[in-house]
Design a protein around this motif. Structure first.
Motif, PDB file in Angstrom:
ATOM      1  N   ALA A 130      21.559 -31.101 -67.048  1.00  0.00           N
ATOM      2  CA  ALA A 130      20.540 -30.446 -66.225  1.00  0.00           C
ATOM      3  C   ALA A 130      20.281 -29.019 -66.705  1.00  0.00           C
ATOM      4  CB  ALA A 130      20.979 -30.451 -64.765  1.00  0.00           C
ATOM      5  N   ASN A 131      21.357 -28.276 -66.969  1.00  0.00           N
ATOM      6  CA  ASN A 131      21.187 -26.906 -67.473  1.00  0.00           C
ATOM      7  C   ASN A 131      20.434 -26.914 -68.795  1.00  0.00           C
ATOM      8  OD1 ASN A 131      22.859 -26.276 -65.312  1.00  0.00           O
ATOM      9  ND2 ASN A 131      23.995 -24.741 -66.453  1.00  0.00           N
ATOM     10  N   GLY A 132      20.829 -27.826 -69.688  1.00  0.00           N
ATOM     11  CA  GLY A 132      20.199 -27.879 -71.003  1.00  0.00           C
ATOM     12  C   GLY A 132      18.725 -28.210 -70.908  1.00  0.00           C
ATOM     13  N   ALA A 133      18.379 -29.197 -70.094  1.00  0.00           N
ATOM     14  CA  ALA A 133      16.975 -29.598 -69.945  1.00  0.00           C
ATOM     15  C   ALA A 133      16.139 -28.454 -69.385  1.00  0.00           C
ATOM     16  CB  ALA A 133      16.876 -30.817 -69.039  1.00  0.00           C
ATOM     17  N   LEU A 134      16.685 -27.748 -68.401  1.00  0.00           N
ATOM     18  CA  LEU A 134      15.930 -26.673 -67.768  1.00  0.00           C
ATOM     19  C   LEU A 134      15.741 -25.493 -68.708  1.00  0.00           C
ATOM     20  CD1 LEU A 134      14.634 -26.445 -65.004  1.00  0.00           C
ATOM     21  CD2 LEU A 134      16.619 -25.145 -64.232  1.00  0.00           C
ATOM     22  N   ALA A 180      -4.814 -15.994 -66.406  1.00  0.00           N
ATOM     23  CA  ALA A 180      -4.058 -16.316 -65.196  1.00  0.00           C
ATOM     24  C   ALA A 180      -3.851 -17.823 -65.043  1.00  0.00           C
ATOM     25  CB  ALA A 180      -4.779 -15.755 -63.974  1.00  0.00           C
ATOM     26  N   LEU A 181      -4.874 -18.611 -65.397  1.00  0.00           N
ATOM     27  CA  LEU A 181      -4.745 -20.059 -65.267  1.00  0.00           C
ATOM     28  C   LEU A 181      -3.687 -20.615 -66.213  1.00  0.00           C
ATOM     29  CD1 LEU A 181      -8.409 -21.361 -64.806  1.00  0.00           C
ATOM     30  CD2 LEU A 181      -6.546 -21.424 -63.153  1.00  0.00           C
ATOM     31  N   HIS A 182      -3.588 -20.028 -67.396  1.00  0.00           N
ATOM     32  CA  HIS A 182      -2.566 -20.485 -68.348  1.00  0.00           C
ATOM     33  C   HIS A 182      -1.175 -20.194 -67.787  1.00  0.00           C
ATOM     34  CE1 HIS A 182      -1.204 -21.546 -72.498  1.00  0.00           C
ATOM     35  NE2 HIS A 182      -0.126 -20.930 -72.037  1.00  0.00           N
ATOM     36  N   TRP A 183      -0.981 -18.993 -67.252  1.00  0.00           N
ATOM     37  CA  TRP A 183       0.308 -18.661 -66.652  1.00  0.00           C
ATOM     38  C   TRP A 183       0.618 -19.606 -65.494  1.00  0.00           C
ATOM     39  CZ3 TRP A 183       4.238 -16.318 -68.510  1.00  0.00           C
ATOM     40  CH2 TRP A 183       4.096 -15.260 -69.408  1.00  0.00           C
ATOM     41  N   ALA A 184      -0.378 -19.864 -64.654  1.00  0.00           N
ATOM     42  CA  ALA A 184      -0.173 -20.761 -63.516  1.00  0.00           C
ATOM     43  C   ALA A 184       0.219 -22.160 -63.989  1.00  0.00           C
ATOM     44  CB  ALA A 184      -1.435 -20.823 -62.659  1.00  0.00           C
ATOM     45  N   GLY A 185      -0.467 -22.658 -65.023  1.00  0.00           N
ATOM     46  CA  GLY A 185      -0.154 -23.974 -65.560  1.00  0.00           C
ATOM     47  C   GLY A 185       1.230 -24.035 -66.171  1.00  0.00           C
ATOM     48  N   THR A 186       1.623 -22.981 -66.880  1.00  0.00           N
ATOM     49  CA  THR A 186       2.945 -22.936 -67.508  1.00  0.00           C
ATOM     50  C   THR A 186       4.050 -22.964 -66.457  1.00  0.00           C
ATOM     51  OG1 THR A 186       2.069 -21.667 -69.383  1.00  0.00           O
ATOM     52  CG2 THR A 186       4.449 -21.597 -69.035  1.00  0.00           C
ATOM     53  N   LEU A 187       3.902 -22.158 -65.414  1.00  0.00           N
ATOM     54  CA  LEU A 187       4.914 -22.105 -64.359  1.00  0.00           C
ATOM     55  C   LEU A 187       4.937 -23.394 -63.542  1.00  0.00           C
ATOM     56  CD1 LEU A 187       4.417 -18.412 -63.180  1.00  0.00           C
ATOM     57  CD2 LEU A 187       6.229 -19.335 -64.646  1.00  0.00           C
ATOM     58  N   LEU A 188       3.766 -23.996 -63.320  1.00  0.00           N
ATOM     59  CA  LEU A 188       3.712 -25.264 -62.592  1.00  0.00           C
ATOM     60  C   LEU A 188       4.413 -26.368 -63.373  1.00  0.00           C
ATOM     61  CD1 LEU A 188       2.702 -26.866 -60.155  1.00  0.00           C
ATOM     62  CD2 LEU A 188       0.525 -27.220 -61.371  1.00  0.00           C
ATOM     63  N   SER A 189       4.212 -26.391 -64.678  1.00  0.00           N
ATOM     64  CA  SER A 189       4.887 -27.379 -65.519  1.00  0.00           C
ATOM     65  C   SER A 189       6.400 -27.188 -65.465  1.00  0.00           C
ATOM     66  CB  SER A 189       4.405 -27.266 -66.966  1.00  0.00           C
ATOM     67  OG  SER A 189       3.076 -27.723 -67.091  1.00  0.00           O
ATOM     68  N   PHE A 190       6.838 -25.931 -65.487  1.00  0.00           N
ATOM     69  CA  PHE A 190       8.270 -25.647 -65.426  1.00  0.00           C
ATOM     70  C   PHE A 190       8.851 -26.121 -64.097  1.00  0.00           C
ATOM     71  CE2 PHE A 190      11.898 -22.791 -64.589  1.00  0.00           C
ATOM     72  CZ  PHE A 190      12.665 -23.081 -65.707  1.00  0.00           C
ATOM     73  N   LEU A 191       8.120 -25.914 -63.017  1.00  0.00           N
ATOM     74  CA  LEU A 191       8.558 -26.396 -61.711  1.00  0.00           C
ATOM     75  C   LEU A 191       8.656 -27.921 -61.718  1.00  0.00           C
ATOM     76  CD1 LEU A 191       9.207 -25.986 -58.708  1.00  0.00           C
ATOM     77  CD2 LEU A 191       6.745 -26.024 -58.250  1.00  0.00           C
ATOM     78  N   GLY A 192       7.694 -28.582 -62.352  1.00  0.00           N
ATOM     79  CA  GLY A 192       7.742 -30.035 -62.450  1.00  0.00           C
ATOM     80  C   GLY A 192       8.952 -30.518 -63.222  1.00  0.00           C
ATOM     81  N   ILE A 193       9.292 -29.829 -64.321  1.00  0.00           N
ATOM     82  CA  ILE A 193      10.479 -30.188 -65.101  1.00  0.00           C
ATOM     83  C   ILE A 193      11.734 -30.056 -64.242  1.00  0.00           C
ATOM     84  CG2 ILE A 193      11.919 -29.539 -67.068  1.00  0.00           C
ATOM     85  CD1 ILE A 193       9.358 -30.953 -67.837  1.00  0.00           C
ATOM     86  N   TYR A 194      11.772 -28.991 -63.440  1.00  0.00           N
ATOM     87  CA  TYR A 194      12.925 -28.797 -62.548  1.00  0.00           C
ATOM     88  C   TYR A 194      13.079 -29.986 -61.600  1.00  0.00           C
ATOM     89  CZ  TYR A 194      15.848 -26.913 -58.842  1.00  0.00           C
ATOM     90  OH  TYR A 194      16.836 -26.744 -57.919  1.00  0.00           O
ATOM     91  N   MET A 195      11.970 -30.484 -61.086  1.00  0.00           N
ATOM     92  CA  MET A 195      12.034 -31.601 -60.148  1.00  0.00           C
ATOM     93  C   MET A 195      12.446 -32.898 -60.843  1.00  0.00           C
ATOM     94  SD  MET A 195       8.644 -30.847 -57.833  1.00  0.00           S
ATOM     95  CE  MET A 195       9.035 -32.167 -56.675  1.00  0.00           C
ATOM     96  N   VAL A 196      12.102 -33.022 -62.126  1.00  0.00           N
ATOM     97  CA  VAL A 196      12.418 -34.258 -62.857  1.00  0.00           C
ATOM     98  C   VAL A 196      13.859 -34.284 -63.341  1.00  0.00           C
ATOM     99  CG1 VAL A 196      11.876 -35.634 -64.904  1.00  0.00           C
ATOM    100  CG2 VAL A 196      10.033 -34.635 -63.550  1.00  0.00           C
ATOM    101  N   GLY A 244      16.047 -31.025 -63.644  1.00  0.00           N
ATOM    102  CA  GLY A 244      16.836 -29.807 -63.546  1.00  0.00           C
ATOM    103  C   GLY A 244      17.449 -29.500 -62.204  1.00  0.00           C
ATOM    104  N   ARG A 245      17.351 -30.408 -61.244  1.00  0.00           N
ATOM    105  CA  ARG A 245      17.827 -30.070 -59.899  1.00  0.00           C
ATOM    106  C   ARG A 245      19.346 -29.947 -59.818  1.00  0.00           C
ATOM    107  NH1 ARG A 245      15.393 -34.223 -55.914  1.00  0.00           N
ATOM    108  NH2 ARG A 245      15.707 -35.615 -57.694  1.00  0.00           N
ATOM    109  N   GLY A 246      20.054 -30.470 -60.801  1.00  0.00           N
ATOM    110  CA  GLY A 246      21.509 -30.326 -60.798  1.00  0.00           C
ATOM    111  C   GLY A 246      21.990 -29.121 -61.576  1.00  0.00           C
ATOM    112  N   ALA A 247      21.056 -28.287 -62.032  1.00  0.00           N
ATOM    113  CA  ALA A 247      21.425 -27.121 -62.833  1.00  0.00           C
ATOM    114  C   ALA A 247      22.089 -26.057 -61.967  1.00  0.00           C
ATOM    115  CB  ALA A 247      20.186 -26.542 -63.513  1.00  0.00           C
ATOM    116  N   HIS A 248      23.109 -25.401 -62.511  1.00  0.00           N
ATOM    117  CA  HIS A 248      23.757 -24.291 -61.831  1.00  0.00           C
ATOM    118  C   HIS A 248      24.502 -23.451 -62.863  1.00  0.00           C
ATOM    119  CE1 HIS A 248      26.949 -27.320 -62.132  1.00  0.00           C
ATOM    120  NE2 HIS A 248      27.807 -26.311 -62.089  1.00  0.00           N
TER     121      HIS A 248
END
Length: 216
Positions: A14-18, A41-57, A59-63
């Motif tokens: 999880a840590n590695g993937a995130l 701004a839209l590019h930044w928003a898209g980049t951060l949204l994608s990162f949030l999606g990766i976390y949900m797929v 990275g939720r066990g990362a610590h």
């Protein structure tokens, strides 16, 4: 590559993937700071949204913990190296082909890496290496590295550093689908929502790029 592989061996999945999925953020940040690209701004928003999606797929066990700290630091250093490598090599694309740049980087990397790896290579029982291991090694060398790097640089030359990097966030989605098809792993609502967030983030970066190209 040394920091990437060494880091993966010393931290959790999880840590590695995130951490690896933070690559688009780092590349976008460096591109903005150095003035290599205009980042909207839209590019930044898209980049951060994608990162949030990766976390949900994945990275939720990362610590953060003392046991994985060394691996986490190594992986973050690998991400920074990859970001600088991507941004620094882009000017070469104006004079050389992606195949040529990839070949040169592989050659120089091998010259530096072989003396470091030689002691470990000498201790490998080569007669005990299975045929399927050789197949995997050749596949990784030809496709996961050479072909993939060439495609990466072709994209960098065509659409830029920041926008290309966002597409790397599709990797966990492809892995998720492959695991579902071949390993019959359940998807779950959280993974599906995360995948949708990644795709929406990529779409936002495309929209942001299109708006930047509209004459003012």
């Amino acid at each position: 590559q040394y920091l990437f592989v060494g880091g993966l061996a010393r931290t959790s999945v999880a840590n590695g993937a995130l951490l690896v999925s933070s690559t688009p953020i780092v590349i976008t940040l460096f591109s903005s700071i150095t003035g290599k690209e205009r980042i909207g701004a839209l590019h930044w928003a898209g980049t951060l949204l994608s990162f949030l999606g990766i976390y949900m797929v994945v990275g939720r066990g990362a610590h953060v913990s003392g046991a994985s700290l060394t691996g986490d630091v190594m992986l973050m250093a690998a991400v920074v190296c990859w970001a600088l490598y991507t941004i620094g090599a882009r000017p070469l694309m104006a004079r050389h082909s992606p195949v040529g740049v990839t070949a040169l980087s592989m050659l120089l990397g091998t010259i530096v890496y072989l003396p470091i790896a030689a002691p470990n290579l000498a201790r490998v029982p080569w007669d005990a290496v299975s045929g399927i291991t050789w197949v995997k090694l050749v596949y990784s060398s030809l496709f996961a590295i050479c072909v993939a790097y060439t495609i990466w640089y072709a994209a960098v030359r065509a659409i830029g550093n920041a926008r290309t990097s966002v597409y790397s966030n599709l990797l966990p989605i492809v892995a998720m689908v492959a695991a579902y098809v071949w390993l019959h792993e359940p998807l779950g609502v959280a993974k599906l929502v995360g995948a949708a967030a990644v795709l929406a983030g990529v779409a936002l970066t495309r929209l942001g790029q299109a708006r930047l190209q509209i004459p003012q």
